[in-house]
Write a protein that holds these residues in place. Structure first.
Motif, PDB file in Angstrom:
ATOM      1  N   SER A 160       0.822  -1.207   0.000  1.00  0.00           N
ATOM      2  CA  SER A 160       0.000   0.000   0.000  1.00  0.00           C
ATOM      3  C   SER A 160       0.859   1.261   0.000  1.00  0.00           C
ATOM      4  CB  SER A 160      -0.929  -0.017   1.217  1.00  0.00           C
ATOM      5  OG  SER A 160      -1.683   1.152   1.271  1.00  0.00           O
ATOM      6  N   SER A 164       2.675   1.679  -3.332  1.00  0.00           N
ATOM      7  CA  SER A 164       1.689   2.092  -4.335  1.00  0.00           C
ATOM      8  C   SER A 164       1.369   3.577  -4.206  1.00  0.00           C
ATOM      9  CB  SER A 164       0.422   1.250  -4.193  1.00  0.00           C
ATOM     10  OG  SER A 164      -0.533   1.626  -5.133  1.00  0.00           O
ATOM     11  N   ASP A 165       1.164   4.032  -2.971  1.00  0.00           N
ATOM     12  CA  ASP A 165       0.881   5.453  -2.721  1.00  0.00           C
ATOM     13  C   ASP A 165       2.074   6.329  -3.117  1.00  0.00           C
ATOM     14  OD1 ASP A 165      -1.595   4.723  -1.732  1.00  0.00           O
ATOM     15  OD2 ASP A 165      -1.043   5.033   0.379  1.00  0.00           O
ATOM     16  N   ALA A 184       2.371   6.521  -7.004  1.00  0.00           N
ATOM     17  CA  ALA A 184       1.171   7.001  -7.701  1.00  0.00           C
ATOM     18  C   ALA A 184       1.394   8.394  -8.273  1.00  0.00           C
ATOM     19  CB  ALA A 184      -0.027   7.011  -6.751  1.00  0.00           C
ATOM     20  N   GLY A 185       1.123   8.525  -9.557  1.00  0.00           N
ATOM     21  CA  GLY A 185       1.206   9.816 -10.220  1.00  0.00           C
ATOM     22  C   GLY A 185       2.611  10.306 -10.521  1.00  0.00           C
ATOM     23  N   LYS A 186       3.621   9.482 -10.219  1.00  0.00           N
ATOM     24  CA  LYS A 186       4.999   9.925 -10.451  1.00  0.00           C
ATOM     25  C   LYS A 186       5.610   9.303 -11.699  1.00  0.00           C
ATOM     26  CE  LYS A 186       5.996  11.272  -5.803  1.00  0.00           C
ATOM     27  NZ  LYS A 186       6.071  10.745  -4.495  1.00  0.00           N
ATOM     28  N   HIS A 244       6.122   5.773 -14.499  1.00  0.00           N
ATOM     29  CA  HIS A 244       6.273   4.322 -14.602  1.00  0.00           C
ATOM     30  C   HIS A 244       7.576   3.867 -13.941  1.00  0.00           C
ATOM     31  CE1 HIS A 244       5.957   0.331 -16.296  1.00  0.00           C
ATOM     32  NE2 HIS A 244       7.187   0.446 -16.743  1.00  0.00           N
TER      33      HIS A 244
END
Length: 91
Positions: A46, A49-50, A53-55, A57
């Motif tokens: 988790s 993933s957080d 996220a949005g940064k 690949h």
């Protein structure tokens, strides 16, 4: 982007770097209050993933090699096996 992990059952370090090796983000995940390996693995999944996220690949993941030798007063066969299992779960 590259993801680096220093996996441990008490605290897992996480580092995101761009393709030039510059640090994008660095953090740790405190796992001391969780009891089972699966709870800890879920917390790591988790948090990672957080973090990503949005940064962009993640092209590569690097994991520090797990402890493989006994250290007087700090490790036992049980500890080494637990760390190896957790490292495998996270990988």
């Amino acid at each position: 982007m590259h993801l680096g992990l220093d996996i441990s059952t008490s605290c897992t370090g996480v580092c995101l770097m761009d393709n030039n090796g510059d640090i994008i983000d660095i953090d740790y995940i405190d796992l001391k209050k969780l009891s089972t390996l699966w709870e800890k693995a879920d917390a790591v999944a988790s948090a990672v993933s957080d973090l990503v996220a949005g940064k962009g690949h993640v092209d590569a993941v690097f994991v520090e090699e797990n402890l493989q030798v006994f250290r007087r007063g700090l490790s036992s066969a049980r500890t080494l096996m637990t760390l190896a299992k957790f490292n495998g779960i996270i990988c």
